[in-house]
Design an enzyme around this catalytic site. Structure first.
Site, PDB file in Angstrom:
ATOM      1  N   TYR A 151       0.846  -1.215   0.072  1.00 47.04           N
ATOM      2  CA  TYR A 151      -0.033   0.121  -0.203  1.00 47.04           C
ATOM      3  C   TYR A 151       1.089   1.093   0.024  1.00 47.04           C
ATOM      4  CZ  TYR A 151      -3.847   3.005   1.769  1.00 47.04           C
ATOM      5  OH  TYR A 151      -4.660   3.875   2.017  1.00 47.04           O
ATOM      6  N   LYS A 155       0.964   4.020  -2.832  1.00 49.75           N
ATOM      7  CA  LYS A 155       0.536   5.515  -2.597  1.00 49.75           C
ATOM      8  C   LYS A 155       1.588   6.397  -2.829  1.00 49.75           C
ATOM      9  CE  LYS A 155      -3.797   5.127  -1.250  1.00 49.75           C
ATOM     10  NZ  LYS A 155      -4.824   5.319  -2.446  1.00 49.75           N
TER      11      LYS A 155
END
Ligand code: NAI
Length: 252
Positions: A151, A155
């Site tokens: 993640y 991001k």
């Protein structure tokens, strides 16, 4: 008069959470909104809550043909596209040594490839009309977060993607920015609480206590920032990442 009168906005992953609050904000300020989410009936149900003139479309943002079909439906059913919010997201948290290849690919596919495919499909309309606004959802986790190798990489990738969009699309009247939220109270963070075995209220209270402004964020906090970045007042801002986190980044 609303800031988005006459505008058509697409928000991905907007059947709930931050996406829904953002869709609601654009609708309140005059836009007609297309809610895209995995399940068409959930998307349509969410769109109905916004009132007349909004639509819900089933779309998997990590699938090229699904994205192209959804963007074409927006253009044919609502008459155009001016604003794109790349918000759809998933988490598959685990420490690196336990993280599976599938969990890596899924997270990259939804966040990074999803933003790429949606933006590519929308930009041809933006460039032709010499007008477009893009907001991509990053996260404070971009700066590194235990258990989120997939993640946080996605991001931070979103931030690089956004900077490049700023450079490539700026000459065509298109602004692209990212928002990096801190902890926002949604089903995504409720799932994190469940994973670490802490009741939701306690988890939120602990997070608020560590935050400089002593509260957690709400979807409306992100919706307000997205609306500003997509407004014509923000037309000299592009390629930026705005941290909307109550100051969490300052103390982490
Ligand atoms: P959520 O889990 O409540 O909602 C995400 C939505 O995306 C769901 O409706 C889901 O069905 C949809 N979705 C998932 N995969 C999809 C796909 N392949 N195609 C289309 N739709 C798909 O999440 P939340 O909390 O509202 O987060 C929204 C965005 O904000 C995400 O990108 C998330 O990573 C980001 N974010 C959230 C934070 C938080 O604290 N909640 C903090 C930082 C960033």
């Amino acid at each position: 008069m609303g800031r988005f009168d006459g505008r058509i906005a697409v928000v991905t992953g907007a059947a709930r959470g931050i996406g829904f609050a953002t869709a609601q904000r654009f609708a309140e300020e005059g836009a007609r909104v297309a809610i895209l989410d995995l399940d068409e009936s959930s998307a349509a149900e969410a769109a109905a809550k916004l009132g007349e003139g909004h639509i819900g479309i089933g779309c998997n943002v990590s699938d090229g043909p699904s994205v192209d079909a959804a963007v074409e439906r927006v253009v044919s059913e609502l008459g155009g596209i001016h604003i794109l919010i790349n918000n759809a997201g998933v988490t598959r948290d685990n420490l690196l040594f336990k993280m599976t290849e599938e969990d890596w690919d899924l997270v990259m596919g939804v966040h990074l490839k999803g933003a790429f495919l949606m933006t590519k499909a929308a930009q041809k309309h933006f460039v032709t009309q010499k007008y477009g606004k893009i907001v991509n959802l990053s996260s404070v986790s971009a700066l590194g977060n235990r258990g989120q190798a997939n993640y946080s990489a996605a991001k931070m990738g979103i931030q690089g993607f956004t900077r490049t969009l700023g450079i490539e699309l700026g000459p065509y009247g298109v602004n692209a920015n990212a928002i990096a939220p801190g902890f926002i109270a949604t089903e995504m963070t409720d799932a994190t609480a469940a994973r670490v075995g802490i009741p939701v209220d306690e988890f939120r209270a602990m997070t608020a206590e560590r935050n400089p402004v002593k509260r957690v964020g709400f979807p409306e906090d992100i919706a307000a920032a997205a609306a500003f970045l997509c407004s014509d007042e923000a037309s000299y801002i592009t390629g930026q990442t705005l941290y909307v986190d109550g100051g969490a980044k300052l103390v982490s």
